[in-house]
Motif scaffolding. Sequence first.
Motif, PDB file in Angstrom:
ATOM      1  N   PHE A  55       0.844  -1.202   0.000  1.00 32.30           N
ATOM      2  CA  PHE A  55       0.000   0.000   0.000  1.00 32.30           C
ATOM      3  C   PHE A  55       0.878   1.251   0.000  1.00 32.30           C
ATOM      4  N   THR A  56       1.939   1.224   0.819  1.00 36.47           N
ATOM      5  CA  THR A  56       2.856   2.370   0.919  1.00 36.47           C
ATOM      6  C   THR A  56       3.560   2.629  -0.411  1.00 36.47           C
ATOM      7  N   LYS A  57       3.858   1.552  -1.142  1.00 40.50           N
ATOM      8  CA  LYS A  57       4.519   1.681  -2.435  1.00 40.50           C
ATOM      9  C   LYS A  57       3.558   2.073  -3.554  1.00 40.50           C
ATOM     10  N   GLY A  58       2.271   2.099  -3.261  1.00 41.26           N
ATOM     11  CA  GLY A  58       1.282   2.447  -4.280  1.00 41.26           C
ATOM     12  C   GLY A  58       0.846   1.273  -5.138  1.00 41.26           C
ATOM     13  N   ASP A  59       1.173   0.053  -4.716  1.00 45.78           N
ATOM     14  CA  ASP A  59       0.750  -1.148  -5.440  1.00 45.78           C
ATOM     15  C   ASP A  59      -0.611  -1.574  -4.891  1.00 45.78           C
ATOM     16  N   TRP A  60      -1.650  -0.868  -5.352  1.00 47.58           N
ATOM     17  CA  TRP A  60      -2.992  -1.112  -4.787  1.00 47.58           C
ATOM     18  C   TRP A  60      -3.516  -2.523  -5.080  1.00 47.58           C
ATOM     19  N   LYS A 111      -8.559   3.351  -3.305  1.00 50.41           N
ATOM     20  CA  LYS A 111      -7.502   3.881  -4.165  1.00 50.41           C
ATOM     21  C   LYS A 111      -7.695   3.423  -5.617  1.00 50.41           C
ATOM     22  N   ALA A 133      -7.467   0.122   0.232  1.00 46.51           N
ATOM     23  CA  ALA A 133      -6.816  -0.171  -1.049  1.00 46.51           C
ATOM     24  C   ALA A 133      -7.827  -0.144  -2.190  1.00 46.51           C
TER      25      ALA A 133
END
Length: 584
Positions: free
Chosen positions: A403-408, A438, A435
Amino acid sequence: MSAEEFKKQGNEAFIAKDFEKAIELFTKGIEASESPNHVLFSNRSACYSSIKKFNEALQDASECVKINPGWSKGYNRVGAAQLGLGHLEEAEKSYQKALELDSSNKAAQAGLNQVLQTQQARQQQSAPDLGFGQMFNDPNMIEKLKNNPKTAELMKDPQLVAKVLQFRSNPSAMSQEILKDPRMMTIMAALLGIDLSMGGEDAAEGTPKEAPKEAPKDANEAPRAASEASKKEEKVEEEPQPMEVDETAQETDSRAEADKEKAQGNAYYKARKFDEAIEHYDKAWQLHKDITYLNNRSAAEYEKGDYEVAIKTLTEAVDQGRELRADYTIIAKSFARIGNAYHKLGELKKATEFYQKSLTEHRTPDILTKLRNCEKELKKRDQEAYVDPAKAEEARLQGKELFTKGDWPGAVEAYGEMIKRAPEDARGYSNRAAALSKLMSFPDAIKDCDLAISKDPTFVRAYIRKASAQIAVKEFAAAIETLNEARTKDAEVNNGANTREIDQLFVKASQQRFKSDDPNETPEQTYARAMKDPEVAAIMQDPVMQSILSQAQQNPAALQEHMKNPDVFNKIQTLIAAGIIRSR
């Protein structure tokens, strides 16, 4: 008396089988009716049919359907009268008409079946026996077939022997049976003395065949000359021929004895004396091969708790049932009981397998329900076996990292694994909702938040995420309601730690709810637009709120006092957001 009273008394007489009196009462009812009553004619027709006066029954039934052509039961009466008169084609049409009007008419279906059976019986009686009658009346017929090498093996089947013996009373049925059962062709050829193998591959092509010698009139008697010579050379004492056994009668007797044993077994079963019941079911099976006895024995073994023994018995029942060509409904019952036994043993996959086999043979609602329940139980057990708190925590940390890396999508998958490993942990559903939001999948995010709240009603973060998703899909009123719940729970468990975030979302939802696209909108236009909202209209029509707003116009300070009430506060906030109340 009225027609209704005559009808009531007529029905009572009919039930008592006093048909003459019932006819008299129904006649009086017909005469007393102000308008033609189709039910009275129907009832009187039934009385006439009961005393074999079918012409009168047909007249009344015809009058009944004339009065009410859409009444299905009227055609039952017509069909019954026509059947009684022997008019089978007309009766068939009448019962079919009744079923067209009401497909659930059981009496019509039963009547139609009786008509068809009568028609079939007539056809069989009128059909020629093709010369089979004399052949099947031969008292040594079965013995000859047993001694014939081409039919000896077939005669070991008691059911086939019984079928052959039945043709004595109905030889014409043989011609139809030959088409259904190929074994009958072999039996027929043997009785007629025909060699079905003639002209086969062993016959030399073009080789002239030797003319057959004239057969003696009696195939069992040697030519007279040879007989005379043998008598002179040696005097042999003939052995007496054994009396032919009536195998049909023998089979019937064995079935009767078997049923007696079954009845005793049932009595012991009801008394919960299962060992004694099993003993009698065994005797029944030895006397007559009917897999119902094995099914009953398995039921007693099941009640004893001998589930594996019951499975063995039922497996034998299925195998024997196939050989005996047992009814598919009985085999279906055997499969279902195997499923029950496996279910008791906790082998749910096996139970599911045999419930499915049972439904393949014969589909019934109760077995379908058992299958569905077993599948649910199996799924639940598999899910419970998958639960592992340590691995759930690993999945949560992995989801947080993604989630922090933007890999939803990766985060959604990781939190999904967390939910499987710890289905009662509300955090998994709430995190997956974040998630999903997003990914702009707001409806799914709302569902996950609801699941999180159901697992932990005090989990404030789930309420906040749900409200955010509701605002995104423009469900502003629902979002405000969710935020009010969040504010209450936050005050109870967190001492209002999330109040600022909740208030910000509340203002956002309220502003967007009543936001106007016209910057030059007048107060009157704002009021008219706001009053189209059902909640605003309800607040303005509330007598208590009307009194509070009236006081506020005269004394604004009084409004602050009223807003200490949470319910009043929420309503005032809604009116402010709608532009009904304007701050100066």
